[in-house]
Design an enzyme around this catalytic site. Structure first.
Site, PDB file in Angstrom:
ATOM      1  CB  SER A   1      -0.821  -8.074  -1.301  1.00  0.00           C
ATOM      2  OG  SER A   1      -1.782  -8.762  -0.529  1.00  0.00           O
TER       3      SER A   1
ATOM      4  CE  LYS B   1      -4.437  -1.212   0.100  1.00  0.00           C
ATOM      5  NZ  LYS B   1      -5.429  -0.677  -0.844  1.00  0.00           N
TER       6      LYS B   1
END
Length: 515
Positions: free
Chosen positions: A311, A52
């Site tokens: 991720s 992110k």
């Protein structure tokens, strides 16, 4: 200029300081098992343990010279990884950051944002409430809002992952890249870049079955709002896909794989065995989809070297027990059955002998039983553990044991059985009348359970109750209540006013067998 080309060019110009280039590692054991090269893109190694920060840093770097930004900073809404990404990026670029987080956010994530210099404001029980408050505050305080996924500069920042892949491996040999999908920003960035540089690569989105908002949008050819979102994979628990990612998916004829919580848990174990790190559920989502796709007929006979994006690894420690409980089922190495045997001395021993004669010396992973007085039969909850051939063994159990006089119910995919019943086997209450069974989900914050009990428990007698904290943003309760038929409408109206998700389970096999 097409949208894909525009995003590609923005990726080429992206600035992701203070994010880092993460390694691409081969998962050797999994590669051998699947018969092709499997690579893991290690975004868990970012400073905030998640990809992110890429999108946040690119977005903030584009607006950092704005006088209002220099004076007032930026604002965002998030329950976790995006919050940390914005805080890190803002700190690295000398900008102040305000993060609005739901009150249900675990303290570990709040503390992480504060440690990165972000100012945290807790508001509401859900992301939607935090999001609306952040927009209002941003407008009032002249702070630009940093979106989590539906922004072209954020998407371009996430898409730098694909640019790095191009530098780390010969992509001419890669057939598929698997990407976790929530709001769709990561998918849009990676897919846009590869569509321009290596169009032979299939970019496949992987969604959790409880939050597959992009798949639903593609089916209906418009962005839809999911009525209910499962929060297990909280990093992708989004009820509506972003507008830009949806447009990208439409241009690329989006193809997805949808996975269960159990399959995600199995992938967490795979990543641990390959890297010795514990991915969060959304972090293992892409690998879960890769495994499911490779082991299905959809992949075809020709195996393709593949990449899965790991991720993130912002895992709460108290969620590990849940992951361990479900990983074997997700890996198709454990089956759960409700089996009825005679209630008499020697029945257990005889049953196990017959089970071993049928299946060989298998491992019994679970065996739960409670005496039911005045009954001629006993119901046992049995977990069977296998190294392989799980489905074939399950078929044997379901087909052969009934021939020997045992009633068999396969509970392997019964969510109520796995989440609640296996911890509750303890006998029946035959004198209870008008009992109805419900599963509830409520925000995991102080006072939420009390609110639930005050709202329903003072109107209807509670006959059964099971609650366990799984370290997630929502609490899960199984409750039995005595509700006469003429009061069911009043009860349902009370539940609607309470605002908690509920599902009746009175006819569930696990309940009728054991409780």
């Amino acid at each position: 200029m097409s949208l894909l080309k525009e995003i590609y060019e923005k990726i080429e110009q992206a600035t992701i300081y203070p994010s880092i280039q993460t390694p691409l590692e081969k998962a050797h054991a999994l590669s051998e098992k699947l018969g092709c090269a499997i690579y893991l893109k290690r975004e868990d190694l970012q400073p905030v343990f998640s990809f992110k920060c890429r999108g946040a840093s690119n977005k903030i770097s584009r607006i950092k010279e704005d006088p209002l930004v220099r004076q007032y900073g930026v604002i965002a809404a998030s329950a976790g990884n995006h919050a940390q990404g914005v805080a890190l990026a803002a700190k690295g670029l000398g900008i102040s950051a305000t993060i609005v987080m739901p009150k249900t956010t675990p303290s570990i994530k709040i503390d992480a944002v504060k440690a990165l210099g972000g100012m945290v404001i807790l508001h509401g029980d859900s992301y939607d409430e935090a999001y609306a408050h952040a927009l209002s505050l941003g407008e009032k305080n002249q702070q630009p809002f940093i979106p989590a996924y539906d922004d072209i500069d954020v998407i371009a920042g996430q898409g730098t992952i694909a640019k790095e892949l191009d530098e780390q491996v010969d992509l001419k040999n890669i057939g598929v890249v698997y990407v976790p999908v929530g709001g769709g920003g990561l998918f849009a960035g990676i897919a846009s870049y590869l569509s321009q540089t290596h169009p032979h690569i299939d970019v496949i989105g992987v969604e959790h079955e409880g939050s597959a908002c992009l798949s639903e949008a593609m089916k209906k050819n418009e962005r839809v709002i999911l009525a209910h979102v499962d929060l297990f994979a909280d990093g992708v628990a989004v009820n509506r896909v972003g507008e830009i990612p949806f447009d990208v998916a439409q241009e690329l004829l989006y193809f997805s794989v949808t996975v269960t919580s159990d399959e995600i848990c199995a992938a967490i174990q795979d990543i641990f065995e390959a890297t010795r790190i514990i991915a969060e559920p959304s972090g293992a989502l892409a690998l879960a989809g890769l495994k499911k796709h490779h082991l299905s007929s959809k992949m075809g006979h020709e195996k393709k070297d593949s990449i899965a994006i790991v991720s993130g690894a912002n895992m709460n420690f108290d969620r590990l027990q849940y992951v361990v409980e479900r990983a074997k089922v997700g890996a198709k190495q454990e089956l759960l059955f409700g089996i009825t045997i005679p209630e008499k001395v020697g029945s257990f021993s005889k049953f196990l002998h017959q089970l071993h004669n049928l299946l060989g010396r298998i491992s019994i992973s679970e065996f739960n039983y409670r005496l039911s007085p005045h009954s001629s039969v006993a119901h046992v909850l049995v977990g069977l553990s296998f190294s392989d051939a799980c489905n074939a063994m399950g078929t044997l159990v379901e087909e052969e044991l009934p021939k020997q006089g045992y009633a068999v119910v396969n509970l392997t995919h019964n969510e109520m059985a796995k989440l609640h019943i296996r911890h509750m086997v303890g006998g029946r209450a035959p004198s209870v009348t008008n009992e109805r069974i419900f599963r509830f989900e409520f925000p995991e914050r102080p006072g939420a359970l009390q609110t639930f009990l005050d709202h329903l428990g003072e109107k209807w007698n509670i006959t059964l109750f099971h609650y366990r904290n799984h370290g997630a943003a929502c609490g899960r309760v199984l409750a039995g209540l005595q509700i006469p038929n003429n009061e069911i409408d009043v009860f349902q109206d009370s539940v609607r006013k309470l605002g908690y998700f509920s599902q009746e389970e009175t006819e569930n096999d696990a309940y009728t067998l054991f409780l």
